[in-house]
Enzyme design. Structure first.
Site, PDB file in Angstrom:
ATOM      1  N   GLY A 141      35.516  -5.377   1.097  1.00 49.17           N
ATOM      2  CA  GLY A 141      35.570  -5.367  -0.353  1.00 49.17           C
ATOM      3  C   GLY A 141      34.853  -6.461  -1.012  1.00 49.17           C
ATOM      4  CG  HIS A 147      18.495   1.949 -20.763  1.00 49.65           C
ATOM      5  ND1 HIS A 147      17.783   0.760 -21.246  1.00 49.65           N
ATOM      6  CD2 HIS A 147      19.450   1.762 -21.973  1.00 49.65           C
ATOM      7  CE1 HIS A 147      18.137   0.011 -22.222  1.00 49.65           C
ATOM      8  NE2 HIS A 147      19.050   0.685 -22.898  1.00 49.65           N
TER       9      HIS A 147
END
Length: 208
Positions: free
Chosen positions: A64, A134
């Site tokens: 994890g 982006h």
């Protein structure tokens, strides 16, 4: 190399990956000897982590937290397990733009959206319904919990952890090993090792 795949770590993340519909998994490796010979999600636990070095399947480290994943990868590297052994997993419902890249060993679960010119490093984990926009960069071993949203041009440092539904403003940097709390709104750069939470997010403590 065998066409099969081994998950490293009999963890909640391994069960998430199995539930997302990954194919070709032939076994799970975990150091808990009590699990050997049992099944997790219908997949047998076939040995310990060090057994990976003597096998030829591809590997996906399902541990994890990023620092723990890094420790497992380093342990296997010391046994000459190379980067070429690591698979990538992108769930069928995830969407990744053609100009974005994903490093070896990384996991993107259901509903993840990666838009344009983003770079996801090695062994990163992106939990369901995250948005990576982006020019974002996720360095190696970074972890995004479910529902995290990153504005454009965000950089998430190595082994940093962003909690569920955290949001990061465009252009902000999250330092290596930092922790961001659930639901935090991060408007400023977070130094390496710090823990920030709240709206807007503020430092709680430093691990430096």
């Amino acid at each position: 190399m065998s066409a099969g795949l081994l998950l490293v770590g009999a963890s909640g993340l391994a069960r998430e990956v199995l539930a997302a519909g990954i194919t070709g998994v032939v076994g799970i490796l975990d150091d808990d000897a009590a699990l050997h010979g049992t099944e997790i999600g219908g997949v047998p636990v076939v040995g310990g982590i060090d057994d990976a070095a003597a096998r030829d399947e591809q590997l996906l480290v399902c541990v994890g937290r990023g620092a723990a994943r890094r420790a497992v990868v380093q342990r296997l590297r010391d046994q000459d397990v190379t980067a070429e052994r690591y698979a990538r997993y992108v769930a069928r419902s995830a969407r990744v733009g053609d100009t974005s890249s994903i490093g070896p060993g990384s996991i993107l679960l259901d509903g993840v959206v990666v838009t344009a010119d983003a770079a996801i490093g090695a062994h990163a984990v992106v939990m369901p319904n995250c948005t990576i926009t982006h020019d974002d960069v996720l360095e190696d071993y970074a972890t995004l919990a479910a529902g995290v949203a990153l504005g454009g041009g965000v950089r998430v440092g190595e082994a940093a952890y962003l909690g569920m539904n955290a949001a990061v403003r465009q252009g902000v940097g999250i330092g290596a090993g930092a922790t961001i709390g659930m639901g935090a709104a991060v408007l400023d750069d977070v130094p390496a090792g710090d823990t920030w939470a709240g709206v807007p997010a503020r430092p709680l403590r430093s691990h430096r």
